[in-house]
Design a protein around this motif. Structure first.
Motif, short mmCIF file in Angstrom:
data_model
loop_
_atom_site.label_atom_id
_atom_site.label_comp_id
_atom_site.label_asym_id
_atom_site.label_seq_id
_atom_site.Cartn_x
_atom_site.Cartn_y
_atom_site.Cartn_z
N LEU A 287 0.65 -1.06 0.04
CA LEU A 287 -0.01 0.19 0.10
C LEU A 287 0.76 1.19 0.21
N ARG A 288 1.91 1.40 0.87
CA ARG A 288 2.73 2.73 0.99
C ARG A 288 3.51 2.71 -0.39
N MET A 289 3.90 1.41 -1.13
CA MET A 289 4.65 1.61 -2.32
C MET A 289 3.73 2.20 -3.48
N PHE A 290 2.53 1.78 -3.55
CA PHE A 290 1.63 2.04 -4.48
C PHE A 290 1.22 3.78 -4.28
N GLU A 291 0.87 4.00 -2.98
CA GLU A 291 0.70 5.43 -2.85
C GLU A 291 1.97 6.39 -3.34
N GLU A 292 3.10 5.89 -2.95
CA GLU A 292 4.24 6.78 -3.30
C GLU A 292 4.38 6.67 -4.98
N ARG A 293 4.17 5.83 -5.47
CA ARG A 293 4.01 5.58 -7.09
C ARG A 293 3.09 6.56 -7.58
N LYS A 294 1.89 6.52 -7.03
CA LYS A 294 0.74 7.51 -7.40
C LYS A 294 1.22 9.03 -7.06
N ASN A 295 1.76 9.41 -6.19
CA ASN A 295 2.09 10.54 -5.65
C ASN A 295 3.15 11.22 -6.68
N LEU A 296 4.34 10.25 -7.10
CA LEU A 296 5.26 10.53 -7.79
C LEU A 296 4.75 10.84 -9.22
N LYS A 317 -3.67 6.52 -12.22
CA LYS A 317 -5.17 6.17 -11.99
C LYS A 317 -4.95 4.62 -11.76
N LEU A 318 -4.25 3.88 -12.36
CA LEU A 318 -4.01 2.32 -12.18
C LEU A 318 -3.51 2.17 -10.87
N SER A 319 -2.74 2.88 -10.41
CA SER A 319 -1.97 2.78 -8.96
C SER A 319 -3.30 2.89 -7.81
N GLU A 320 -4.09 4.00 -8.20
CA GLU A 320 -5.40 4.30 -7.09
C GLU A 320 -6.24 2.93 -7.43
N VAL A 321 -6.24 2.26 -8.35
CA VAL A 321 -7.26 1.13 -8.21
C VAL A 321 -6.48 0.02 -7.62
N HIS A 322 -5.14 -0.02 -7.63
CA HIS A 322 -4.77 -1.12 -6.61
C HIS A 322 -4.68 -0.72 -5.28
N ILE A 323 -4.68 0.74 -4.86
CA ILE A 323 -4.68 1.08 -3.56
C ILE A 323 -5.87 0.93 -2.92
N GLY A 324 -7.16 0.90 -3.85
CA GLY A 324 -8.41 0.57 -3.21
C GLY A 324 -8.65 -0.85 -2.91
N ARG A 325 -8.06 -1.60 -3.83
CA ARG A 325 -8.05 -3.06 -3.53
C ARG A 325 -7.41 -3.60 -2.26
#
Length: 343
Positions: A287-296, A317-325
């Motif tokens: 979760l932390r890595m996907f949020e960092e990826r989305k922010n970058l 947007k794809l990272s946001e999908v993974h974050i939600g899951r």
């Protein structure tokens, strides 16, 4: 003021008591110990599940204040004395060596715990056989069940707190589901029962089964080799959560139990709980890595135009999908069992 009693040699000790407990143990232990007299003719060794950063003084002080026994933290090499209670120190296993002296080690965790109940019960059964009385009190999951089985196999006496009387009934109930103890009693009756049992002459002890000797030596760090563990059971396609090594399923009937050659040991319930814990840790990292990826990607998009901008926004947007899951899985709080609660 309580005074230490005269130390007796191991051969002079006619009975020994071992007690294991977890959640709710402070109340249970102080209630039980308050029923015993200063001249109680047997040493008592206690494992209470405790966090590694705790010192255990609250429990020790409570035992000394509530009872008449001489209660101390166990130290390596101590000789056992009647009327004394030895409490396992935090982050260390409490065991008994084959000469009847106290063994305190930093061995591998068993059932997610150090100190754990099973190593004490097992080592005491090897050292004292039919002279041993094992008691399992309140707590979560099922540490202590395998140890009680060993005590029974070595001729000792097994006592389980009545689950209806336990603040946390998991440990007593799981033990009752897997073995037939000698006694199931509430705390209020346990002190008088102990007084009666320690006054009885023990039966002769038979030879210790080879598999019990092997596990006792592994826990004491005398053995740590593949040949020894192969003698206990067969390899299974699970990794040890403690070290990442291969696990063996111990052949001991319908109850599933697992061990690695380093010394980590698990019942099926504690293995499932530890796997769940590791999975949750991995999910939080993802979760932390996907949020960092989305922010970058969002930051990069601020300085982009055209196709590059569109690509960054789509990837964010794809990272946001993974974050939600991942959040949905974490919020579901699926612990696998109703008892996967750290102790």
């Amino acid at each position: 003021m309580k005074r230490p009693q005269v130390i007796k040699k191991p051969g002079q000790i006619s009975k020994i008591v071992v007690i294991g407990t977890s959640a709710g143990g402070l109340h249970a232990l102080t209630t039980l110990i308050s029923q015993l007299q200063q001249d109680f003719p047997a040493p008592i060794l206690v494992v209470q599940h405790i966090s590694a950063d705790a010192v255990g003084n609250v429990l020790l002080d409570g035992l000394n204040k509530s009872g008449k026994l001489f209660c101390v933290h166990a130290e390596n090499g101590m000789e056992l004395a009647p009327g004394h209670l030895y409490l396992a120190p935090s982050d260390h296993h409490l065991m008994i060596d084959q000469e009847g002296k106290i063994l305190v080690t930093k061995g591998a965790h068993e059932n997610r715990s150090r100190p754990a109940i099973d190593p004490l019960f097992r080592s005491a059964a090897v050292a004292f056989g039919s002279k041993l009385i094992g008691i399992l009190l309140t707590g979560y999951l099922d540490d202590g069940t395998a140890g009680l089985k060993v005590i029974k196999r070595c001729g000792g006496i097994c006592i389980i707190q009545d689950p209806k009387d336990a603040e946390y009934p998991d440990m007593p109930r799981n033990a009752l589901n897997q073995l037939e103890p000698d006694y199931v009693v509430p705390l209020s009756e346990m002190g008088s029962l102990l007084e009666q049992l320690v006054a009885m002459a023990p039966e002769a002890s038979g030879p210790v089964p080879e598999d019990i000797l092997i596990e006792a030596k592994i826990a004491a760090r005398v053995l740590s080799d593949l040949t020894s563990v192969n003698a206990l059971g067969n390899q299974v396609p699970f990794n040890c959560p403690g070290c990442g090594g291969v696990l063996w399923q111990v052949d001991e009937g319908p109850a599933l139990r697992f061990r690695c050659h380093v010394g980590h040991a698990y019942t099926s319930a504690t293995l499932l709980a530890e796997q769940t814990k590791k999975m949750e840790e991995t999910m939080w990292t993802a979760l932390r890595m996907f949020e960092e990826r989305k922010n970058l990607l969002t930051t990069m998009a601020k300085g982009q135009k055209g196709a590059a901008l569109q690509s960054s926004l789509e990837r964010a947007k794809l990272s946001e999908v993974h974050i939600g899951r991942i959040k949905a899985i974490l919020l579901a709080n699926d612990k696998g069992t109703g008892s996967d609660i750290p102790t």
